[in-house]
Design a protein around this motif. Structure first.
Motif, mmCIF file in Angstrom:
data_model
loop_
_atom_site.group_PDB
_atom_site.id
_atom_site.type_symbol
_atom_site.label_atom_id
_atom_site.label_comp_id
_atom_site.label_asym_id
_atom_site.label_seq_id
_atom_site.Cartn_x
_atom_site.Cartn_y
_atom_site.Cartn_z
ATOM 1 N N GLY A 1 0.819 -1.206 0.000
ATOM 2 C CA GLY A 1 0.000 0.000 0.000
ATOM 3 C C GLY A 1 0.851 1.253 0.000
ATOM 4 O O GLY A 1 0.542 2.239 -0.673
ATOM 5 N N ARG A 2 1.960 1.221 0.758
ATOM 6 C CA ARG A 2 2.880 2.367 0.782
ATOM 7 C C ARG A 2 3.485 2.595 -0.602
ATOM 8 O O ARG A 2 3.611 3.734 -1.063
ATOM 9 N N GLU A 3 3.874 1.508 -1.264
ATOM 10 C CA GLU A 3 4.437 1.609 -2.613
ATOM 11 C C GLU A 3 3.397 2.168 -3.587
ATOM 12 O O GLU A 3 3.709 3.035 -4.412
ATOM 13 N N PHE A 4 2.164 1.672 -3.490
ATOM 14 C CA PHE A 4 1.084 2.159 -4.355
ATOM 15 C C PHE A 4 0.846 3.647 -4.125
ATOM 16 O O PHE A 4 0.726 4.422 -5.075
ATOM 17 N N LEU A 5 0.783 4.063 -2.853
ATOM 18 C CA LEU A 5 0.517 5.457 -2.524
ATOM 19 C C LEU A 5 1.622 6.363 -3.063
ATOM 20 O O LEU A 5 1.352 7.430 -3.611
#
Length: 96
Positions: A75-79
């Motif tokens: 999720g951090r990478e996506f954000l």
């Protein structure tokens, strides 16, 4: 004054940002907290949370009291990628 509506991706970005930056405790953000911070209805938030958990962008923890949500590493990478693309699109005057 023109009304601007948030896109679905913008709402997802708000939810992921909230679970990353504004979580009241280590166990995660409650549904009520996310409704207030992301400013979406319970029905819409429930569908989005289900999708984000199934895609591995959020981690769901359950306790006796409620389900809570935390951003995952994915999720951090996506954000980060979403924010970069949003800035890129903004530089061309595009809204995503």
């Amino acid at each position: 004054m023109a009304i601007t509506y948030r896109t679905h991706m913008s709402i997802i970005g708000d939810i992921l940002s909230t679970t990353r930056d504004e979580v009241p405790d280590e166990s995660g953000a409650s549904v009520t907290y996310l409704i207030r911070k992301a400013n979406v209805s319970y029905a819409r938030l429930s569908k989005i949370l289900e999708t984000l958990v199934s895609q591995g962008l959020l981690e769901q923890t359950s306790s006796e009291r409620a389900c809570k949500y935390r951003i995952s590493e994915r999720g951090r990478e996506f954000l980060q990628a979403y924010r970069g693309f949003r800035e890129f699109a903004d530089s061309f005057g595009l809204r995503i």
